[in-house]
Design a protein around this motif. Sequence first.
Motif: not given
Length: 583
Positions: A208-214
Amino acid sequence: MAEAKRLLLAEERLHLIQTLNALPKDQFDQLVFALQPPSGNIPSNAASQGTRSTALLQWVESPIGPGLADLEAVLASLVDSQSPVAEQSPAQLQTVEALLTIIQTLSQNQVPKYDLRGAQFVGGFAETVQGNQTGGTFNNYSISATGSEKQSTCKASELAQQVDVWFRASGYGRESYVSIEGKYCEWIITIPGLRSYNRVLVRCVAGEAGMADFRDLESTVERLRPHEGWLISNRRISTAVIELLHEYRGSQKLYCYTLDEVIDQNANFEIYMTKLEDEILQKGIDKYYIPLGCSKDEIDPKTQQKIGISHYGEYEGWIEGYVDRWLADPSKEHLSIQGEFGTGKTWFALHYAWQALQKYRKAKERGLERPRLPIVIPLRDYSKVMSVEALFSEFFFRTHEISLPSYSAFEQLNRMGKLLLIFDGFDEMAARVNPEVMINNFWELAKVIVPGAKAILTCRTEHFPDAINGRRLLSAEIKVSTANLTGEAPQFEVLELEKFNKNQVRELLLKRQAQPAVIQTIMDDPQLLDLACRPVMVDLILEALPEIETDKSVNMSQIYLYAVTHKMKRDISSHRTFYLFGR
């Protein structure tokens, strides 16, 4: 990554591809085998060497490809292992020496993407590499390695590979910057604009693309200053990221997509899907279709003689159940659905496509992995095409106005397993059963049935008067006489549609709202019942028998005459013409 010393000149690129194209086939195949490109990146041997050379170079230079230095090393080893120089022809020596010179020049002017010397490959590069591309070193892990970071890298690299080949097929460029960390792969693409190029930082993440990735992407965009940043996951984006994107709307430089959403930007099939649905509803297939039974001959592989028959009826889920299981099977075989005149081949093709389309729309709406998109090609509609490339170009760009960057984009979607190709009416590709024409037509269609593809081919049984030779053709044992095609070819298993039984005839008559007296007359008359066992004849029987309602006797000769005449008029009005490729 260090900057390249200079850009490759156009003349050098031309020389490189020309010399790769000129390699003897066995040497080229050994080169591909040694480099181990992941499945789907390089076309099979059925494709031309020019097409395969281009695909090989694109993969070698991609963010997750081995780089030109490794190409040079493998090629040098390959040449050293060949026969002594004295045994090679001057043309072979010139080809190999020219290729090594070009590769040596390229590798000197481009820092290798990966240090793979001494690495032990398991399962292909995209499944094994871990590390930091920008300044770090790569460690090689086997496919059975444990640990969340190693597993994540494997998955992110596989996604990055799919995204990269799609961007290339879409005509996007790529800068030299590449970064591969433990949890992501990223690089910069260039998208042609009206007067310049837009630079986009692409980051592919596992899971999942999460806030940390963003937030990490946001920081990198601030540092590298591209026009935009794209965060791409296979199919999941967290709600927190989605809410943040809504807040940024109107002034944002950052975007988040799933793989399917990335493809949607350049591949819009909506007009085609709407037309297909309209055709199905107009024909009444959604209301009047009756599930069909089928059978499959069990063949002894040694003698090619029939040793049994498998039947698939209501208990097995009819032919739809068989096709569902075949579609989920990773087997390389494709399907040839045969049947006598009027047994429902076209209606089945359209009905199955309609079901697949509903599943596709529901998956898209729910954000799930989408099944293959059905592409129904009525072969009779393309009477003037000269090749399969022209057929699909006409189908996509003119008939259905499908938004695709190029024919190469279709080829890539096909290799990625995004499409279900349904060729309806193989028997209508030629005016008569001419063996040479039939063989040529089969091999022309075979050009698009590549690894990763799934195809259904419908055809009248009588188009293959010799059952054994028919099976040999569909197993690609009979080669085309007008081209030198080699390598792996598509294999088809053959299903035979069965005629309606009494219950199916009665069910269709009820759906057609026939009067009880008419239904009983048809069911009691063996000749009428036999005729009604072909679904296409039911409407013609009902139209030809108004006298049944007044209890008049049935004249079968008049019914046959009416049915045949009416069928011919329908074929003429719908432009059902015969054609063949290249004639």
